[in-house]
Write a protein that holds these residues in place. Structure first.
Motif, PDB file in Angstrom:
ATOM      1  N   ALA A  16       0.842  -1.206   0.000  1.00 17.07           N
ATOM      2  CA  ALA A  16       0.000   0.000   0.000  1.00 17.07           C
ATOM      3  C   ALA A  16       0.872   1.250   0.000  1.00 17.07           C
ATOM      4  O   ALA A  16       0.572   2.228  -0.698  1.00 17.07           O
ATOM      5  N   ALA A  17       1.959   1.223   0.743  1.00 15.41           N
ATOM      6  CA  ALA A  17       2.887   2.365   0.763  1.00 15.41           C
ATOM      7  C   ALA A  17       3.534   2.548  -0.611  1.00 15.41           C
ATOM      8  O   ALA A  17       3.667   3.679  -1.101  1.00 15.41           O
ATOM      9  N   ALA A  18       3.923   1.455  -1.255  1.00 14.71           N
ATOM     10  CA  ALA A  18       4.499   1.531  -2.598  1.00 14.71           C
ATOM     11  C   ALA A  18       3.481   2.089  -3.589  1.00 14.71           C
ATOM     12  O   ALA A  18       3.829   2.892  -4.464  1.00 14.71           O
ATOM     13  N   THR A  19       2.227   1.679  -3.438  1.00 16.13           N
ATOM     14  CA  THR A  19       1.158   2.208  -4.290  1.00 16.13           C
ATOM     15  C   THR A  19       1.015   3.710  -4.088  1.00 16.13           C
ATOM     16  O   THR A  19       0.864   4.462  -5.056  1.00 16.13           O
ATOM     17  N   ALA A  20       1.059   4.142  -2.841  1.00 15.27           N
ATOM     18  CA  ALA A  20       0.939   5.575  -2.545  1.00 15.27           C
ATOM     19  C   ALA A  20       2.092   6.362  -3.158  1.00 15.27           C
ATOM     20  O   ALA A  20       1.877   7.441  -3.727  1.00 15.27           O
ATOM     21  N   VAL A  21       3.300   5.833  -3.081  1.00 16.72           N
ATOM     22  CA  VAL A  21       4.457   6.514  -3.677  1.00 16.72           C
ATOM     23  C   VAL A  21       4.267   6.637  -5.188  1.00 16.72           C
ATOM     24  O   VAL A  21       4.463   7.713  -5.770  1.00 16.72           O
ATOM     25  N   ALA A  22       3.872   5.542  -5.831  1.00 15.34           N
ATOM     26  CA  ALA A  22       3.657   5.568  -7.285  1.00 15.34           C
ATOM     27  C   ALA A  22       2.527   6.525  -7.663  1.00 15.34           C
ATOM     28  O   ALA A  22       2.617   7.232  -8.671  1.00 15.34           O
ATOM     29  N   ALA A  23       1.477   6.555  -6.853  1.00 12.84           N
ATOM     30  CA  ALA A  23       0.339   7.445  -7.137  1.00 12.84           C
ATOM     31  C   ALA A  23       0.732   8.912  -6.992  1.00 12.84           C
ATOM     32  O   ALA A  23       0.348   9.755  -7.813  1.00 12.84           O
ATOM     33  N   VAL A  24       1.505   9.233  -5.965  1.00 15.43           N
ATOM     34  CA  VAL A  24       1.959  10.616  -5.775  1.00 15.43           C
ATOM     35  C   VAL A  24       2.893  11.019  -6.920  1.00 15.43           C
ATOM     36  O   VAL A  24       2.790  12.134  -7.450  1.00 15.43           O
ATOM     37  N   ALA A  25       3.778  10.123  -7.335  1.00 18.94           N
ATOM     38  CA  ALA A  25       4.682  10.421  -8.453  1.00 18.94           C
ATOM     39  C   ALA A  25       3.885  10.639  -9.742  1.00 18.94           C
ATOM     40  O   ALA A  25       4.181  11.566 -10.511  1.00 18.94           O
ATOM     41  N   THR A  26       2.894   9.815  -9.964  1.00 16.22           N
ATOM     42  CA  THR A  26       2.053   9.954 -11.154  1.00 16.22           C
ATOM     43  C   THR A  26       1.284  11.262 -11.126  1.00 16.22           C
ATOM     44  O   THR A  26       1.270  12.013 -12.101  1.00 16.22           O
ATOM     45  N   TYR A  31       0.539  16.912 -12.773  1.00 13.14           N
ATOM     46  CA  TYR A  31       0.385  18.308 -12.368  1.00 13.14           C
ATOM     47  C   TYR A  31       1.431  19.196 -13.056  1.00 13.14           C
ATOM     48  O   TYR A  31       1.117  20.304 -13.502  1.00 13.14           O
ATOM     49  N   LEU A  32       2.666  18.703 -13.129  1.00 12.00           N
ATOM     50  CA  LEU A  32       3.717  19.497 -13.760  1.00 12.00           C
ATOM     51  C   LEU A  32       3.414  19.775 -15.229  1.00 12.00           C
ATOM     52  O   LEU A  32       3.658  20.873 -15.723  1.00 12.00           O
ATOM     53  N   SER A  33       2.883  18.781 -15.935  1.00  6.50           N
ATOM     54  CA  SER A  33       2.607  18.993 -17.350  1.00  6.50           C
ATOM     55  C   SER A  33       1.245  19.626 -17.594  1.00  6.50           C
ATOM     56  O   SER A  33       1.142  20.584 -18.362  1.00  6.50           O
ATOM     57  N   LEU A  34       0.214  19.146 -16.946  1.00  5.63           N
ATOM     58  CA  LEU A  34      -1.129  19.677 -17.190  1.00  5.63           C
ATOM     59  C   LEU A  34      -1.428  20.922 -16.366  1.00  5.63           C
ATOM     60  O   LEU A  34      -2.078  21.845 -16.856  1.00  5.63           O
ATOM     61  N   GLY A  35      -0.953  20.954 -15.135  1.00  8.92           N
ATOM     62  CA  GLY A  35      -1.234  22.086 -14.262  1.00  8.92           C
ATOM     63  C   GLY A  35      -0.313  23.270 -14.492  1.00  8.92           C
ATOM     64  O   GLY A  35      -0.758  24.410 -14.562  1.00  8.92           O
ATOM     65  N   LEU A  36       0.987  22.983 -14.638  1.00  8.26           N
ATOM     66  CA  LEU A  36       1.963  24.060 -14.809  1.00  8.26           C
ATOM     67  C   LEU A  36       2.362  24.289 -16.264  1.00  8.26           C
ATOM     68  O   LEU A  36       3.067  25.241 -16.571  1.00  8.26           O
ATOM     69  N   PRO A  53       2.045   2.493 -14.781  1.00  8.17           N
ATOM     70  CA  PRO A  53       1.444   1.171 -14.537  1.00  8.17           C
ATOM     71  C   PRO A  53       1.650   0.661 -13.117  1.00  8.17           C
ATOM     72  O   PRO A  53       0.871  -0.167 -12.638  1.00  8.17           O
ATOM     73  N   LEU A  54       2.686   1.159 -12.449  1.00  8.54           N
ATOM     74  CA  LEU A  54       2.940   0.702 -11.076  1.00  8.54           C
ATOM     75  C   LEU A  54       1.787   1.042 -10.139  1.00  8.54           C
ATOM     76  O   LEU A  54       1.532   0.307  -9.188  1.00  8.54           O
ATOM     77  N   VAL A  55       1.070   2.122 -10.409  1.00  2.20           N
ATOM     78  CA  VAL A  55      -0.070   2.489  -9.556  1.00  2.20           C
ATOM     79  C   VAL A  55      -1.099   1.365  -9.572  1.00  2.20           C
ATOM     80  O   VAL A  55      -1.569   0.924  -8.515  1.00  2.20           O
ATOM     81  N   VAL A  56      -1.422   0.871 -10.747  1.00  3.66           N
ATOM     82  CA  VAL A  56      -2.438  -0.186 -10.875  1.00  3.66           C
ATOM     83  C   VAL A  56      -1.886  -1.523 -10.398  1.00  3.66           C
ATOM     84  O   VAL A  56      -2.537  -2.222  -9.611  1.00  3.66           O
ATOM     85  N   VAL A  57      -0.703  -1.871 -10.864  1.00  2.00           N
ATOM     86  CA  VAL A  57      -0.096  -3.164 -10.504  1.00  2.00           C
ATOM     87  C   VAL A  57       0.053  -3.287  -8.987  1.00  2.00           C
ATOM     88  O   VAL A  57      -0.344  -4.295  -8.381  1.00  2.00           O
ATOM     89  N   LEU A  58       0.596  -2.256  -8.353  1.00  2.00           N
ATOM     90  CA  LEU A  58       0.806  -2.298  -6.909  1.00  2.00           C
ATOM     91  C   LEU A  58      -0.503  -2.157  -6.142  1.00  2.00           C
ATOM     92  O   LEU A  58      -0.678  -2.763  -5.082  1.00  2.00           O
ATOM     93  N   GLY A  59      -1.423  -1.360  -6.662  1.00  2.51           N
ATOM     94  CA  GLY A  59      -2.723  -1.209  -6.010  1.00  2.51           C
ATOM     95  C   GLY A  59      -3.476  -2.527  -5.934  1.00  2.51           C
ATOM     96  O   GLY A  59      -4.005  -2.896  -4.883  1.00  2.51           O
TER      97      GLY A  59
END
Length: 138
Positions: A16-26, A31-36, A53-59
């Motif tokens: 779950a922690a790995a999923t959270a890291v991947a989700a925050v990175a994603t 945000y950097l490309s679409l927001g800024l 893909p790590l967000v889904v795989v790890l989730g």
């Protein structure tokens, strides 16, 4: 009767922690490309291809408590860390890069003093460590 603590066992929490890291990175890269409005360089795209893909795989692995996901996650996370490390090296050692329209050596944005590839490297290394730790039998 099932132990109520089994839903909160160590491998599941690590996944779950790995999923959270991947989700925050994603979310951060989006945000950097679409927001800024920052344009990703070619190496940034490769890192995204390996992180998203790590967000889904790890989730899914966290929900299903599958520490064996290490065989699926590491082939994404380790090359991602290598690309991010190379990208970070380019930014400190080069002034231009001929890989695309946007120079990979250009520093477009910093967060707490770290460049985007530095952040990606940190995320890939965290994911790698958490997934490996989840796969180790206690």
């Amino acid at each position: 009767m099932a132990d109520p603590r089994s839903a909160f066992d160590r491998p599941r929490l690590l996944l779950a922690a790995a999923t959270a890291v991947a989700a925050v990175a994603t979310a951060g890269s989006l945000y950097l490309s679409l927001g800024l409005g920052l344009t990703p360089c070619r190496l940034c795209w490769y890192q995204r291809i390996l992180m998203y893909p790590l967000v889904v795989v790890l989730g899914v692995a966290a929900v299903e408590n599958r520490p064996g996901v290490v065989r699926t996650a590491l082939p994404l996370a380790v090359p991602g860390a290598a690309v991010a490390a190379f990208h970070s090296w380019l930014q400190v050692s080069q002034t231009t890069c001929g890989l695309g329209a946007v120079s990979c050596a250009q520093i477009q944005y910093r967060v707490v003093g770290l460049t985007v590839p530095n952040l990606a490297l940190t995320a890939f290394l965290l994911v790698t460590g958490l997934v490996v730790a989840a796969s180790v039998r206690s």
